[in-house]
Each structure stands twice: as structure tokens, then as C-alpha cells.
Design an enzyme around this catalytic site. Structure first.
Site, short mmCIF file in Angstrom:
data_model
loop_
_atom_site.label_atom_id
_atom_site.label_comp_id
_atom_site.label_asym_id
_atom_site.label_seq_id
_atom_site.Cartn_x
_atom_site.Cartn_y
_atom_site.Cartn_z
CG HIS A 131 33.85 31.89 37.22
ND1 HIS A 131 33.43 32.10 38.52
CD2 HIS A 131 35.10 32.41 37.15
CE1 HIS A 131 34.39 32.71 39.19
NE2 HIS A 131 35.42 32.92 38.38
CD GLN A 211 37.11 36.53 31.65
OE1 GLN A 211 37.84 37.20 30.92
NE2 GLN A 211 37.35 36.41 32.94
CE LYS A 234 36.24 38.87 35.70
NZ LYS A 234 37.45 38.22 36.24
CB CYS A 372 36.93 30.21 39.52
SG CYS A 372 37.79 31.04 40.83
#
Ligand SMILES: Cc1ncc(COP(=O)(O)O)c(C=O)c1O
Length: 414
Positions: A131, A211, A234, A372
Site C-alpha cells: 500500500h 488487512q 477495518k 493505493c
């Protein structure tokens, strides 16, 4: 693969959905299908309630007050630190630093550890699938210090070429900063192997868990990473809160990030001494409300159980992949063996943004573009993808809606 005997253990997704108020809304006259979870997940009512509870009943600044409200707010804020420590299995609570998010965590390490330890000629290793927030801070640091950024290549499935990585390691390597699970491809990287090899070469390792933390069991102690960063938003928690975990000796030897209140022991005009961990890195009034409500999000995950969540998401990943593969002209970008529930794809002759707009007209929220991760897209020779990413509250029926939406979009745009 989910076995029949395991189905008894599976989650009640419809009961879970009821806990998320936004999931009952309509978009463009259609029930919302929210598949943009890798960007940010939706929040359960309990998280929203906790924010209201804090502001309604015990809003106060923390650590400094002796009155009841300040004590209650401080206790709730510090309870989140304990919950995070357990969630990622950190050795001590002092190693949990609250930040604004993953991006700030990486920048904190670049500005403190990086400026203290990186010299001209040193090398920092990242990968092709990072990212931007795990690229740009290191580029800035390398430019300032005259150091060099080295990139681990990937194969056509979107998996790291570990043999190439091991060849990049040498005595000049000071840091390896690697994503645990890719937001653009879904790939889960073999971080333990990466960390062990880096340590053998004498390098420090930062793992970007933005993530992975919501999908996988995280044990920073076992992983043996030197730094681990992630964001609350997230993980069904509020925006504006993140975590930096670090090994104690590193956190103690690094200079502070920002100067101000809370991060000091004593200030005179001649000299300032800094506070102990974790407060040394938490200058100023933090994001109290959102940090408190972050614990409610972690409680939500605990109540369901991470293993059950993972199985459900894996089932959605397998189902969606099989369905998408039936669509002529569709190519999945990111076909690694180990993946989290992220499916990125392109459709021959169609622009991802056009597909995204048509899906939105059917109430389906996906992400389109470079996510991104522009260098990763460049590696695949594409400007971007359509990305569907799944959370605990998503269903197979919603995936069926996506497939219908895509078939209609193809008809319309071809
Ligand atoms: C892999 C990865 N790293 C870093 C980030 C940055 O996270 P944040 O915007 O919460 O700081 C993201 C956000 O999408 C991400 O997916």
C-alpha cells in the site's frame, strides 16, 4: 473448505446483520450490498452506542484528572489497551501505542526509529504489493538519508518471490517493511519466514497488519516481528484509531515522535525528560471516544469467534471466486494460494470505474481503481481493478447479486 460436520459451528449471518444498522438501508432503491470492507468495515450498533455513551455520560480528558469522569474515561481508554494486547498477544500493555491508524504507525516508525538508525548506503526492503502508506514514508526516509529502497518481486499469481527476497538481504539491509495481507490482491504473505530471514541478516521488521488483523489470528510474540501496525476501522471499530506494537527495547531506545503534553516526565526550559511507554509516543489529547469504542468492536469479534469468522469469509471467497470465473472475459488479479476474503478483477474491454458506477446503481458497493497500490497495478500492466472484499455480515445471496449486476453491466457496456 468447509466440511458438512463444521456447518453446525458456522455463524448465524442473518442475526449478525441485524447488529449493523447501515445494512438495512437502501441505495438507489435497492438493498445495500456492502463489499468495500477492505477500505473500511461497517460498525455494529454496540460500537455506535459506546460512542454515544461516552459523550453522554463520561466525556472527560484522560490521565490528568482526579474527578470521577476523568477516572472513568481513563479506565475505559486503558481497558482498550489491555484488550488490544490480548487481541494480538503482545507481551506487555506498554507495547501498545495508540495512533490515528496504520499510516500514522508506519510514519511514526519512519520518523523515529528510521531517523535514528538509517544511514547513507543502508537498504530498506519492501515488496511490489505494498500500500502507498508502506512505500512513501520509506521513500522520504531514503531520500533524506541517502539510503536505498529494494523491492521484492511477485509472480503472476501475486505471490512474493521468496528466493528473490532472500537474495536481496545483505549486511546493508536495516529494515524489511512488509504487508501481511495485500489489500489489492488478497495475498497472505509468509511473514514468519520473512521475519526469520530478515533477523538472520540483522534487519528489523515492520509488518503492516491493516488487512490481516481482522481476518487472521495475530500473535506478534510468535511472529517475532519488531513492529506491527493496524487500524481499528477495518475491524468494525471507529475511524481515527490505530495501533503500533513494538518490541520493548526498540520502543524504549527510539526518540519521541511528537512533543507535547502527556509524553513528558518533566519539562524545564533547559531540559525535558520523556514519559515511560506507551505514553512517550502519545503526545496530546488522544482520540478518547473512538479508542474506547474500539474495545467494543474487539468484543464483537470475540463474541462471534475469529475462527468462525474466518471460515465464513473463506466460504465467501471460494464461492465468489468460482462464480466470477464463470463470467467470460473476467480475469481475477491475485490468485495466490493463501488469501484473505478480497477478490480483485478486471473485465476485458471495460473500465473498472464504469463497472463500479453500474454496480452502485444496483446498491452494490465495490471499490474500483488502484487501491493505493499503484506499483502493484503497474506490475500487472493495468490501471486498476474492481475489488469486492467480504466481512462477517456478507452472504452468498449478496454475491449472487454481484454476479447479476456484473452480467448486466457487461451487456450494457459492450
Ligand atoms: C495494506 C494496507 N496498509 C495500509 C493501509 C492504510 O490504512 P489507514 O488508511 O487506516 O491508515 C491500508 C488501508 O487500506 C491497507 O489496506
Amino acid at each position: 473448505m468447509i466440511q458438512t460436520a463444521d456447518l453446525k459451528k458456522s455463524i448465524d449471518v442473518y442475526a449478525i446483520r441485524k447488529q449493523f444498522p447501515v445494512l438495512s438501508r437502501e441505495v438507489k432503491g435497492k438493498p445495500l450490498v456492502y463489499f468495500d470492507n477492505a477500505a473500511t468495515s461497517q460498525k455494529p450498533q454496540a460500537v455506535v452506542d459506546e460512542l454515544v455513551n461516552y459523550y453522554s455520560n463520561y466525556n472527560a480528558n484522560i490521565h490528568r484528572g482526579i474527578h470521577t469522569l476523568a477516572e472513568e474515561a481513563t479506565l475505559a481508554y486503558e481497558n482498550t489497551r489491555d484488550a488490544v494486547q490480548q487481541f494480538i498477544k503482545a507481551e506487555t500493555r506498554e507495547q501498545i501505542i495508540f495512533t490515528r491508524g496504520t499510516t500514522e504507525g508506519i510514519n511514526l516508525v519512519a520518523y523515529t526509529w528510521g531517523r535514528q538508525n538509517i544511514r547513507a548506503g543502508d537498504e530498506i526492503i519492501i515488496s511490489t504489493m505494498e500500500h502507498h502508506s508502506n512505500i512513501v514514508p520509506w521513500q522520504i526516509l531514503c531520500e533524506e538519508k541517502g539510503a536505498e529502497l529494494k523491492i521484492i518481486p511477485i509472480n503472476d499469481n501475486g505471490e512474493l518471490l521468496i528466493d528473490k527476497y532472500e537474495k536481496l538481504l545483505n549486511t546493508k539491509t536495516k529494515l524489511v517493511s512488509i504487508v501481511h495481507a495485500s489489500n489489492a490482491l488478497g495475498t497472505v504473505n509468509p511473514v514468519k519466514q520473512i521475519i526469520d530471514a530478515a533477523h538472520k541478516a540483522g534487519a528489523v521488521v515492520l509488518v503492516d497488519g491493516a488487512q490481516s488483523t481482522v481476518h487472521l489470528d495475530i500473535d506478534v510474540h510468535e511472529m517475532d516481528c519488531d513492529f506491527f501496525v493496524f487500524s481499528s476501522h477495518k475491524l468494525y471499530g471507529p475511524t481515527g484509531v490505530g495501533v503500533l506494537y513494538g518490541k520493548k527495547d526498540l520502543l524504549e531506545s527510539m526518540p519521541p515522535f511528537q512533543g507535547g503534553g502527556e509524553m513528558i516526565k518533566e519539562v524545564t526550559f533547559e531540559k525535558t525528560t520523556y514519559n515511560d511507554l506507551p505514553y512517550k509516543y502519545e503526545a496530546g489529547t488522544p482520540n478518547i471516544a473512538d479508542t474506547i469504542a474500539f474495545k467494543t468492536a474487539l468484543d464483537f469479534i470475540h463474541q462471534i469467534g475469529k475462527e468462525k469468522i474466518r471460515r465464513h469469509e473463506e466460504e465467501l471467497l471460494i464461492y465468489s471466486t468460482a462464480q466470477l470465473e464463470q463470467i467470460p472475459g473476467l480475469r481475477i488479479i491475485g490468485t495466490a494460494k493463501e488469501k484473505v476474503s478480497v477478490v480483485s478483477f478486471i473485465i476485458e474491454g471495460l473500465h473498472p470505474q464504469d463497472i463500479g458506477i453500474l454496480l452502485d446503481n444496483r446498491g452494490i458497493a465495490v471499490r474500483t481503481g488502484h487501491h493505493c497500490a499503484q506499483p502493484c497495478m503497474q506490475c500487472f500492466g493495468i490501471p486498476g481493478t474492481v475489488r469486492a472484499s467480504f466481512a462477517v455480515y456478507n452472504t452468498k445471496e449478496e454475491i449472487d447479486e454481484l454476479i447479476i449486476g456484473l452480467q448486466k453491466a457487461i451487456k450494457m457496456l459492450s
